[in-house]
Design an enzyme around this catalytic site. Structure first.
Site, PDB file in Angstrom:
ATOM      1  N   HIS A   1       1.040  -1.144  -0.074  1.00 14.71           N
ATOM      2  CA  HIS A   1       0.066   0.098  -0.013  1.00 14.71           C
ATOM      3  C   HIS A   1       0.749   1.189  -0.137  1.00 14.71           C
ATOM      4  CE1 HIS A   1      -3.008   3.012   1.532  1.00 14.71           C
ATOM      5  NE2 HIS A   1      -3.937   2.227   0.985  1.00 14.71           N
TER       6      HIS A   1
ATOM      7  N   SER B   1      -9.385 -15.134  -0.054  1.00 10.61           N
ATOM      8  CA  SER B   1      -9.315 -13.788  -0.441  1.00 10.61           C
ATOM      9  C   SER B   1     -10.754 -13.524  -1.139  1.00 10.61           C
ATOM     10  CB  SER B   1      -8.300 -13.424  -1.293  1.00 10.61           C
ATOM     11  OG  SER B   1      -8.617 -11.979  -1.893  1.00 10.61           O
TER      12      SER B   1
HETATM   13  C1  LIG Z   1      -6.637  -0.158   2.739  1.00 12.22           C
HETATM   14  C2  LIG Z   1      -5.402  -0.664   2.971  1.00 12.22           C
HETATM   15  C3  LIG Z   1      -4.511   0.071   3.679  1.00 12.22           C
HETATM   16  C4  LIG Z   1      -4.836   1.316   4.232  1.00 12.22           C
HETATM   17  O1  LIG Z   1      -5.615   1.094   5.364  1.00 12.22           O
HETATM   18  P1  LIG Z   1      -6.178   2.125   6.199  1.00 12.22           P
HETATM   19  O2  LIG Z   1      -6.639   1.640   7.497  1.00 12.22           O
HETATM   20  O3  LIG Z   1      -7.307   2.679   5.295  1.00 12.22           O
HETATM   21  O4  LIG Z   1      -5.259   3.466   6.465  1.00 12.22           O
HETATM   22  C5  LIG Z   1      -3.252  -0.446   3.959  1.00 12.22           C
HETATM   23  N1  LIG Z   1      -2.957  -1.697   3.390  1.00 12.22           N
HETATM   24  C6  LIG Z   1      -3.557  -2.317   2.704  1.00 12.22           C
HETATM   25  C7  LIG Z   1      -3.100  -3.671   2.218  1.00 12.22           C
HETATM   26  C8  LIG Z   1      -4.899  -2.011   2.356  1.00 12.22           C
HETATM   27  O5  LIG Z   1      -5.782  -2.729   1.629  1.00 12.22           O
END
Ligand SMILES: *Cc1c(COP(=O)(O)O)cnc(C)c1O
Length: 271
Positions: free
Chosen positions: A18, A219
């Site tokens: 991410h 998933s």
């Molecule tokens: C959505 C997501 C995030 C972000 O998480 P938030 O709690 O919205 O900040 C981080 N990593 C992955 C793999 C995600 O799918």
């Protein structure tokens, strides 16, 4: 916490991680190396191994994905620890980003390794994804020794502060508590199974239209070729390079899947 434990450590994460990871690394001013990803979204273990081998004198801080954003791919914690073991590296920090799948894997029959018994030092799970909080929130579980290293006691609030921001939302823990009370383990398991079944339903629907869609084991992220722009805009579909996905969350119905899949199929592939 990993940086406090290993101030000179190198942070490794795959290109499918991410975007928040790269942002935080930049804010921390920490040293990091991006590792190649496989086409299915998993980290490239060969590249991870070769890169760590070049820096054996520096403690690795590894950010594993337990469900990547785009593919729902799970980095194999056993393989990652095998790599560390093969270089006799005992000083390392292993964090898992389990934003979505952290609320799926506890309820499936054959989960990929995802928890502390697989060598994690910390794991994070979002509260506004599978749990469904209407406000952004999340939970980070970490080992006490690492938390204690960053905690500061604050006399006038009468508790220790373990956050970056300091002040924090007092409502979101109640929202999470309420959801956990409402669904319980059985409820979450049923919702997970519903979502998994719906993901398979979506894949079958896509197949009926001749579109090759797929998902990783355990998933609910259904991956398919990037469709035309019009349908991406209309359904707010998340694309990335040549793919896109839909995620069959518990509120999604078969009717919704029928509709979105038929529109994606009739729109054709995009670029
Ligand atoms: C959505 C997501 C995030 C972000 O998480 P938030 O709690 O919205 O900040 C981080 N990593 C992955 C793999 C995600 O799918």
């Amino acid at each position: 916490m990993a940086r406090e434990a290993f101030p000179n450590g190198i942070i490794y994460f795959s290109e499918h991680t991410h975007y928040s990871a790269a942002k935080l690394v930049r804010v921390l001013g920490a040293r990091s190396i991006m590792i190649r990803g496989q086409e299915n979204g998993e980290i490239d273990y060969e590249d991870l191994k070769a890169t760590i081998e070049l820096h054996r004198d520096v403690p690795p801080i590894i950010l594993a994905n337990i469900g990547t954003t785009m593919h729902g791919a799970v980095d194999n914690l056993d393989r990652i620890r095998d790599i560390l073991k093969s270089f006799a590296i005992s000083r390392y920090y292993l964090h898992a980003d389990a934003a979505l799948s952290g609320m799926l894997l506890p309820w499936v029959d054959n989960p990929q390794p995802f928890a502390f018994d697989s060598g994690l030092d910390s794991v994070s799970v979002s509260g506004h994804k599978f749990i469904g909080s209407p406000m952004p929130c999340g939970v980070v579980l970490a080992k006490r020794a690492n938390v204690d290293r960053v905690a500061q006691s604050v006399e006038y609030v009468g508790c220790s502060d373990t956050t970056i921001a300091g002040s924090r939302n007092a409502i979101t823990p109640i929202i999470l508590w309420l959801a956990i009370q409402r669904w319980g383990e059985e409820g979450f398991r049923a919702r997970m199974q519903y979502s998994l079944d719906l993901a398979d339903y979506a894949i079958e629907k896509f197949a009926e239209y001749g579109v090759r869609a797929w998902r990783h084991p355990n998933s609910i992220t259904v991956v398919f070729p990037r469709p035309a722009k019009s349908v991406i805009q209309r359904w707010q579909i998340a694309p990335s390079e040549s793919i896109a996905h839909i995620i069959t969350m518990p509120h999604v119905t078969t009717e919704m899947v029928d509709k979105v899949v038929s529109e994606i199929a009739s729109a054709g592939e995009g670029s």
